[in-house]
Design a protein around this motif. Structure first.
Motif, PDB file in Angstrom:
ATOM      1  N   ILE A 100       0.855  -1.185   0.000  1.00  0.00           N
ATOM      2  CA  ILE A 100       0.000   0.000   0.000  1.00  0.00           C
ATOM      3  C   ILE A 100       0.891   1.235   0.000  1.00  0.00           C
ATOM      4  N   THR A 105      -7.674   7.950   1.722  1.00  0.00           N
ATOM      5  CA  THR A 105      -9.102   8.205   1.534  1.00  0.00           C
ATOM      6  C   THR A 105      -9.582   9.215   2.564  1.00  0.00           C
ATOM      7  N   LEU A 109     -13.540   2.719   4.144  1.00  0.00           N
ATOM      8  CA  LEU A 109     -13.849   1.980   2.924  1.00  0.00           C
ATOM      9  C   LEU A 109     -13.669   0.493   3.177  1.00  0.00           C
ATOM     10  N   TYR A 111     -11.474  -2.525   2.310  1.00  0.00           N
ATOM     11  CA  TYR A 111     -10.141  -2.795   1.741  1.00  0.00           C
ATOM     12  C   TYR A 111      -9.769  -4.224   2.076  1.00  0.00           C
ATOM     13  N   ALA A 113      -6.699  -6.847   1.293  1.00  0.00           N
ATOM     14  CA  ALA A 113      -5.415  -7.213   0.702  1.00  0.00           C
ATOM     15  C   ALA A 113      -4.857  -8.429   1.426  1.00  0.00           C
TER      16      ALA A 113
ATOM     17  N   HIS B  97     -11.399  -0.019  10.815  1.00  0.00           N
ATOM     18  CA  HIS B  97     -12.655   0.500  10.240  1.00  0.00           C
ATOM     19  C   HIS B  97     -12.571   2.006   9.996  1.00  0.00           C
ATOM     20  N   ARG B  99     -10.711   5.459   7.793  1.00  0.00           N
ATOM     21  CA  ARG B  99     -10.126   5.835   6.512  1.00  0.00           C
ATOM     22  C   ARG B  99      -8.653   5.425   6.491  1.00  0.00           C
ATOM     23  N   ILE B 100      -8.064   5.314   5.309  1.00  0.00           N
ATOM     24  CA  ILE B 100      -6.639   4.999   5.184  1.00  0.00           C
ATOM     25  C   ILE B 100      -5.902   6.295   4.862  1.00  0.00           C
ATOM     26  N   ALA B 101      -4.876   6.608   5.671  1.00  0.00           N
ATOM     27  CA  ALA B 101      -4.090   7.821   5.439  1.00  0.00           C
ATOM     28  C   ALA B 101      -2.768   7.702   6.183  1.00  0.00           C
ATOM     29  N   PHE B 103      -0.290   6.020   5.641  1.00  0.00           N
ATOM     30  CA  PHE B 103       0.053   4.605   5.789  1.00  0.00           C
ATOM     31  C   PHE B 103       0.697   4.127   4.497  1.00  0.00           C
ATOM     32  N   GLU B 104       1.842   3.518   4.608  1.00  0.00           N
ATOM     33  CA  GLU B 104       2.565   3.055   3.427  1.00  0.00           C
ATOM     34  C   GLU B 104       3.428   1.873   3.833  1.00  0.00           C
ATOM     35  N   THR B 105       3.505   0.873   2.964  1.00  0.00           N
ATOM     36  CA  THR B 105       4.354  -0.282   3.274  1.00  0.00           C
ATOM     37  C   THR B 105       5.335  -0.520   2.138  1.00  0.00           C
ATOM     38  N   SER B 107       6.260  -3.767   1.471  1.00  0.00           N
ATOM     39  CA  SER B 107       5.880  -5.084   0.949  1.00  0.00           C
ATOM     40  C   SER B 107       4.371  -5.295   1.038  1.00  0.00           C
ATOM     41  N   PRO B 108       3.880  -6.292   0.291  1.00  0.00           N
ATOM     42  CA  PRO B 108       2.468  -6.668   0.415  1.00  0.00           C
ATOM     43  C   PRO B 108       2.157  -7.084   1.852  1.00  0.00           C
ATOM     44  N   LEU B 109       0.931  -6.907   2.255  1.00  0.00           N
ATOM     45  CA  LEU B 109       0.521  -7.248   3.618  1.00  0.00           C
ATOM     46  C   LEU B 109      -0.920  -7.715   3.611  1.00  0.00           C
ATOM     47  N   PHE B 110      -1.359  -8.131   4.785  1.00  0.00           N
ATOM     48  CA  PHE B 110      -2.749  -8.491   4.976  1.00  0.00           C
ATOM     49  C   PHE B 110      -3.457  -7.253   5.507  1.00  0.00           C
ATOM     50  N   TYR B 111      -4.451  -6.753   4.782  1.00  0.00           N
ATOM     51  CA  TYR B 111      -5.183  -5.553   5.215  1.00  0.00           C
ATOM     52  C   TYR B 111      -6.672  -5.829   5.110  1.00  0.00           C
ATOM     53  N   ARG B 112      -7.365  -5.628   6.208  1.00  0.00           N
ATOM     54  CA  ARG B 112      -8.798  -5.869   6.191  1.00  0.00           C
ATOM     55  C   ARG B 112      -9.524  -4.681   6.800  1.00  0.00           C
ATOM     56  N   ALA B 113     -10.215  -3.953   5.981  1.00  0.00           N
ATOM     57  CA  ALA B 113     -11.001  -2.824   6.463  1.00  0.00           C
ATOM     58  C   ALA B 113     -12.414  -2.929   5.923  1.00  0.00           C
ATOM     59  N   GLU B 114     -13.368  -2.526   6.730  1.00  0.00           N
ATOM     60  CA  GLU B 114     -14.757  -2.420   6.284  1.00  0.00           C
ATOM     61  C   GLU B 114     -15.345  -1.159   6.892  1.00  0.00           C
TER      62      GLU B 114
END
Ligand SMILES: [Mn+2]
Ligand SMILES: [Mn+2]
Ligand SMILES: [Mn+2]
Ligand SMILES: [Mn+2]
Lengths: 198, 198
Positions: A100, A105, A109, A111, A113, B97, B99-101, B103-105, B107-114
């Motif tokens: 990411i 945002t 939302l 999301y 991954a 739960h 907003r995403i801000a 935030f930066e990685t 490598s790929p990661l596991f991200y779960r937001a609703e």
């Protein structure tokens, strides 16, 4: 909800095209008004897969804000890889398997991954979690995307979950994934159609 | 994997504390070496919930990189809300739960937001998806977190999924969520224990 567009990254690979089709189908089954589109022409490999499974190519768009307010991203999240007018749009959903970055945002939302080899592998989980059946044609395309991203399970990004997904989807599509996969990857390396400039 | 710490945001609310405990428990059941910690003392409301369900308070940390390389974030993602040395750590998982801000990685990661009212509502889905049973004590705490974040389903962020989650967890915990919830929210507004400076 009002209509949303779902798309993968610019210069689309097979996962970018197919994950948009698969996520749009899932959203439609859940009752949402969503259309899968693409940010560029399918490449040779993707065209092979679409032809093999007799699937239509998604409509190609250059910008989205003239037709929708909100969009769903698959197989990417970084704004520079997305639609040109991404800053004017609300991203409501992301399904992706990349790091990411350059993503922000205003509102919460959805999301999703996972650090796996392909977006379509994650989508298979999401179909299962939502108890939505995958039609044989779409299963064949999702299998094609995983074969593409993992180079037929040879790439170092391949996980056990990708291997299981390929086999599960091959069963639904009723296809020999190894012989099909080799043909598909070969179609993608076919230089005949490329311009001299390349 | 080597040991990882999981924690919620600074100045923790009930969801920040409880979601870390719940996600750590889920990860442990999946065979991973994870410890739930907190970035600050539980507030009055959270202390009431921990006491009611006879649960231990997670260890409080000020930095993480002296003991682990990787961490899991719950109930936040923005770096300024996270552990002081977040820039020196790899984030492998996020459940959130907001907003995403910021935030930066790499490598790929596991991200779960609703976009729901509480992290613990998302965690309930993840327990179900992984077919891991929730112990009664943990169910009571997760229910407390959702009651806290949604102000007993009165806040405008409350979704149908949060309502169902409270009822599902109340059944597992075998508790009347309405009378308990009012007592818990009241404990959180109790000014008796606050210093004069506040
Ligand atoms: Mn791609
Ligand atoms: Mn991909
Ligand atoms: Mn919180
Ligand atoms: Mn929360």
């Amino acid at each position: 909800m009002s209509k949303e567009l779902v798309f993968g990254h610019q210069n689309p690979d097979t996962d970018a095209i197919v994950a948009a089709m698969a996520f749009a189908y899932l959203q439609q089954q859940l009752g949402n008004d969503v259309e899968a589109v693409a940010l560029g022409e399918p490449n040779e490999e993707t065209s092979y897969a679409l032809r093999h499974f007799a699937a239509a190519t998604p409509r190609i768009i250059k910008e989205a804000s003239s037709e929708v307010d909100s969009v769903m991203l698959v197989d990417h999240n970084e704004s520079q890889q997305s639609v040109a007018d991404i800053k004017d749009l609300t991203v409501t959903h992301v399904v992706d398997h990349h790091r990411i970055a350059n993503f922000e945002t205003v509102s919460p939302l959805f999301y999703r991954a996972e650090p796996v080899g392909c977006t379509s592998t994650i989508l298979l989980s999401m179909f299962n979690e939502n108890k939505v059946e995958i039609p044989a044609q779409l299963a064949g395309l999702m299998m094609s995307a995983i074969i593409s991203d993992t180079l037929l399970m040879k790439s170092p990004t391949t996980t056990e979950k990708d291997r299981i997904a390929i086999k599960t989807l091959a069963e639904i599509a009723d296809i020999d994934f190894e012989s099909y996969g080799l043909e598909m990857l070969k179609a993608g390396t076919n230089l005949d159609d490329k311009s001299e400039a390349e």
